[in-house]
Design a protein around this motif. Structure first.
Motif, PDB file in Angstrom:
ATOM      1  N   LYS A 121       0.949  -1.220  -0.210  1.00  0.00           N
ATOM      2  CA  LYS A 121       0.180   0.052   0.281  1.00  0.00           C
ATOM      3  C   LYS A 121       0.581   1.298   0.309  1.00  0.00           C
ATOM      4  N   ILE A 122       2.682   0.983  -0.206  1.00  0.00           N
ATOM      5  CA  ILE A 122       3.004   2.619  -0.010  1.00  0.00           C
ATOM      6  C   ILE A 122       2.542   3.682  -0.666  1.00  0.00           C
ATOM      7  N   TYR A 123       2.121   3.033  -2.588  1.00  0.00           N
ATOM      8  CA  TYR A 123       1.820   3.902  -3.106  1.00  0.00           C
ATOM      9  C   TYR A 123       0.496   5.099  -2.438  1.00  0.00           C
ATOM     10  N   THR A 124       0.496   4.798  -1.922  1.00  0.00           N
ATOM     11  CA  THR A 124      -1.226   5.107  -1.033  1.00  0.00           C
ATOM     12  C   THR A 124      -0.581   6.701  -0.566  1.00  0.00           C
ATOM     13  N   VAL A 125       0.617   6.695   0.159  1.00  0.00           N
ATOM     14  CA  VAL A 125       0.767   7.797   0.852  1.00  0.00           C
ATOM     15  C   VAL A 125       1.467   8.784  -0.335  1.00  0.00           C
ATOM     16  N   LYS A 126       0.061   9.672   0.727  1.00  0.00           N
ATOM     17  CA  LYS A 126       0.295  11.652  -0.105  1.00  0.00           C
ATOM     18  C   LYS A 126       1.675  12.169  -0.017  1.00  0.00           C
ATOM     19  N   GLU A 127       2.235  12.292   1.486  1.00  0.00           N
ATOM     20  CA  GLU A 127       3.397  13.029   2.043  1.00  0.00           C
ATOM     21  C   GLU A 127       3.925  12.101   2.643  1.00  0.00           C
ATOM     22  N   PRO A 128       5.765  11.932   1.906  1.00  0.00           N
ATOM     23  CA  PRO A 128       6.239  11.438   2.320  1.00  0.00           C
ATOM     24  C   PRO A 128       6.944  11.701   3.693  1.00  0.00           C
ATOM     25  N   LYS A 129       6.907  12.818   4.192  1.00  0.00           N
ATOM     26  CA  LYS A 129       7.286  13.080   5.803  1.00  0.00           C
ATOM     27  C   LYS A 129       6.859  13.119   6.193  1.00  0.00           C
ATOM     28  N   TYR A 130       5.263  12.259   6.403  1.00  0.00           N
ATOM     29  CA  TYR A 130       4.736  11.175   7.535  1.00  0.00           C
ATOM     30  C   TYR A 130       4.475  10.104   7.023  1.00  0.00           C
ATOM     31  N   MET A 131       5.560   9.358   6.302  1.00  0.00           N
ATOM     32  CA  MET A 131       5.774   7.949   6.482  1.00  0.00           C
ATOM     33  C   MET A 131       5.564   7.397   7.223  1.00  0.00           C
ATOM     34  N   LYS A 132       6.820   7.551   8.620  1.00  0.00           N
ATOM     35  CA  LYS A 132       7.453   7.104   9.916  1.00  0.00           C
ATOM     36  C   LYS A 132       6.054   7.303  11.088  1.00  0.00           C
ATOM     37  N   THR A 133       4.569   7.573  10.612  1.00  0.00           N
ATOM     38  CA  THR A 133       3.839   7.460  11.211  1.00  0.00           C
ATOM     39  C   THR A 133       3.180   6.680  10.610  1.00  0.00           C
ATOM     40  N   TRP A 134       2.548   6.867   9.699  1.00  0.00           N
ATOM     41  CA  TRP A 134       1.697   6.046   8.723  1.00  0.00           C
ATOM     42  C   TRP A 134       2.077   4.514   8.508  1.00  0.00           C
ATOM     43  N   LEU A 135       3.751   4.366   8.893  1.00  0.00           N
ATOM     44  CA  LEU A 135       3.977   2.645   9.142  1.00  0.00           C
ATOM     45  C   LEU A 135       3.361   2.690  10.379  1.00  0.00           C
ATOM     46  N   ILE A 136       3.574   3.762  11.574  1.00  0.00           N
ATOM     47  CA  ILE A 136       3.268   3.581  12.631  1.00  0.00           C
ATOM     48  C   ILE A 136       1.731   2.964  12.827  1.00  0.00           C
ATOM     49  N   ARG A 137       0.563   3.458  12.076  1.00  0.00           N
ATOM     50  CA  ARG A 137      -0.144   3.207  12.324  1.00  0.00           C
ATOM     51  C   ARG A 137      -0.493   2.001  12.081  1.00  0.00           C
ATOM     52  N   ILE A 138       0.403   1.609  10.667  1.00  0.00           N
ATOM     53  CA  ILE A 138      -0.135   0.503  10.214  1.00  0.00           C
ATOM     54  C   ILE A 138       0.003  -0.623  11.385  1.00  0.00           C
ATOM     55  N   MET A 139       1.532  -0.257  12.017  1.00  0.00           N
ATOM     56  CA  MET A 139       1.470  -1.152  13.112  1.00  0.00           C
ATOM     57  C   MET A 139       1.049  -2.007  14.236  1.00  0.00           C
ATOM     58  N   MET A 140       0.056  -0.361  14.685  1.00  0.00           N
ATOM     59  CA  MET A 140      -1.083  -0.485  15.142  1.00  0.00           C
ATOM     60  C   MET A 140      -2.395  -1.109  14.962  1.00  0.00           C
ATOM     61  N   ASN A 141      -2.541  -0.390  14.134  1.00  0.00           N
ATOM     62  CA  ASN A 141      -3.511  -1.454  13.730  1.00  0.00           C
ATOM     63  C   ASN A 141      -3.621  -2.881  13.550  1.00  0.00           C
ATOM     64  N   TYR A 142      -2.536  -4.006  13.667  1.00  0.00           N
ATOM     65  CA  TYR A 142      -1.964  -4.792  13.066  1.00  0.00           C
ATOM     66  C   TYR A 142      -1.761  -5.077  14.719  1.00  0.00           C
ATOM     67  N   CYS A 143      -1.510  -4.600  15.503  1.00  0.00           N
ATOM     68  CA  CYS A 143      -1.065  -4.946  16.827  1.00  0.00           C
ATOM     69  C   CYS A 143      -2.785  -5.409  17.532  1.00  0.00           C
ATOM     70  N   GLN A 144      -3.314  -3.984  16.846  1.00  0.00           N
ATOM     71  CA  GLN A 144      -4.973  -4.645  18.271  1.00  0.00           C
ATOM     72  C   GLN A 144      -5.555  -5.455  17.190  1.00  0.00           C
ATOM     73  N   ASP A 145      -5.485  -5.401  16.282  1.00  0.00           N
ATOM     74  CA  ASP A 145      -6.180  -7.195  15.564  1.00  0.00           C
ATOM     75  C   ASP A 145      -5.420  -8.513  16.390  1.00  0.00           C
ATOM     76  N   GLN A 146      -4.062  -8.570  16.492  1.00  0.00           N
ATOM     77  CA  GLN A 146      -3.321  -9.961  17.185  1.00  0.00           C
ATOM     78  C   GLN A 146      -4.209 -10.174  18.791  1.00  0.00           C
ATOM     79  N   LEU A 147      -4.124  -8.575  19.204  1.00  0.00           N
ATOM     80  CA  LEU A 147      -4.413  -8.591  20.615  1.00  0.00           C
ATOM     81  C   LEU A 147      -6.060  -8.970  21.035  1.00  0.00           C
ATOM     82  N   LYS A 148      -6.610  -8.366  19.984  1.00  0.00           N
ATOM     83  CA  LYS A 148      -8.125  -8.627  19.791  1.00  0.00           C
ATOM     84  C   LYS A 148      -8.878 -10.417  20.871  1.00  0.00           C
TER      85      LYS A 148
END
Length: 171
Positions: free
Chosen positions: A57-84
Motif C-alpha cells: 500500500k505504499i503508493y497510497t502515501v501522499k506525504e513522504p514526510k509522514y511515512m514514519k507515522t503511517w508505518l506506525i499506524r499500520i503496526m498499531m492496527n495490526y497489533c490491535q487485531d492480534q490482541l483481540k
C-alpha cells in the motif's frame, strides 16, 4: 539520501528505497510491536506482516514526510487485531503513572479491556512505548490537546473501573 527522499522513492515503488526505508524505521516499528504484543516472536511476526502490508500500500502515501507515522499506524492496527485474538498481558505501570497500584495483572487487564480501542492505543503509545504527546498527535492525526484530554479521560476511566471493583489502592 535524506529520509524524505528515500520515502518519495519508495512510494514510487523503488524496491531499494523501500528496503532502506524499512531499515530506517525498524527499531521504532519493533518497539511498537513489542510494546503491544509483549513477546519477541510475535513482534518479529508483526514486523514481517507490516512490511508486507506497507509494501502493498505504499503508493497510497501522499506525504513522504509522514511515512514514519503511517508505518506506525499500520503496526498499531495490526497489533490491535492480534490482541483481540489473544489474551492481553499488561503491566501495572499505567496505574502507577496514574497514582494507583493493582495487586493483580488480571484486574488491570480487565480494566484496560474496558477502555475504547482508541483509549487503549493512547495508553500503549504513552506509557508502554514512551511516545511523546506531539508524536502521538501526529500518529493519530489529532491535536496535542485532544491527546492530553483523551489520555486524562482514559486514566480517569481506569481509576473509576477499578474503584468500583474495589481492586485499587490509591498510592
Amino acid at each position: 539520501m535524506e529520509e524524505e527522499e528515500v520515502a518519495s522513492n519508495a512510494i514510487k515503488r523503488d524496491e531499494q528505497a523501500f528496503i532502506q526505508l524499512m531499515q530506517l524505521h525498524k527499531e521504532d516499528l519493533y518497539r511498537t510491536a513489542f510494546a503491544f504484543l509483549k513477546n519477541e516472536h510475535d513482534a518479529v511476526e508483526a514486523m514481517q506482516e507490516v512490511t508486507f502490508r506497507a509494501y502493498e500500500k505504499i503508493y497510497t502515501v501522499k506525504e513522504p514526510k509522514y511515512m514514519k507515522t503511517w508505518l506506525i499506524r499500520i503496526m498499531m492496527n495490526y497489533c490491535q487485531d492480534q490482541l483481540k485474538k489473544k489474551k492481553r498481558f499488561i503491566s501495572n505501570e499505567v496505574l502507577q503513572e496514574a497514582g494507583y497500584s493493582v495487586d493483580s495483572t488480571m484486574e488491570l487487564e480487565e480494566a484496560i479491556a474496558s477502555l475504547t480501542s482508541d483509549e487503549q492505543q493512547l495508553i500503549f503509545l504513552k506509557y508502554f512505548q514512551g511516545t511523546k504527546i506531539k508524536e502521538i498527535a501526529e500518529i493519530k492525526k489529532i491535536p496535542e490537546g485532544t491527546v492530553k484530554s483523551r489520555l486524562h479521560t482514559a486514566l480517569k476511566s481506569l481509576r473509576s473501573f477499578l474503584a468500583e471493583k474495589g481492586d485499587v489502592d490509591h498510592v
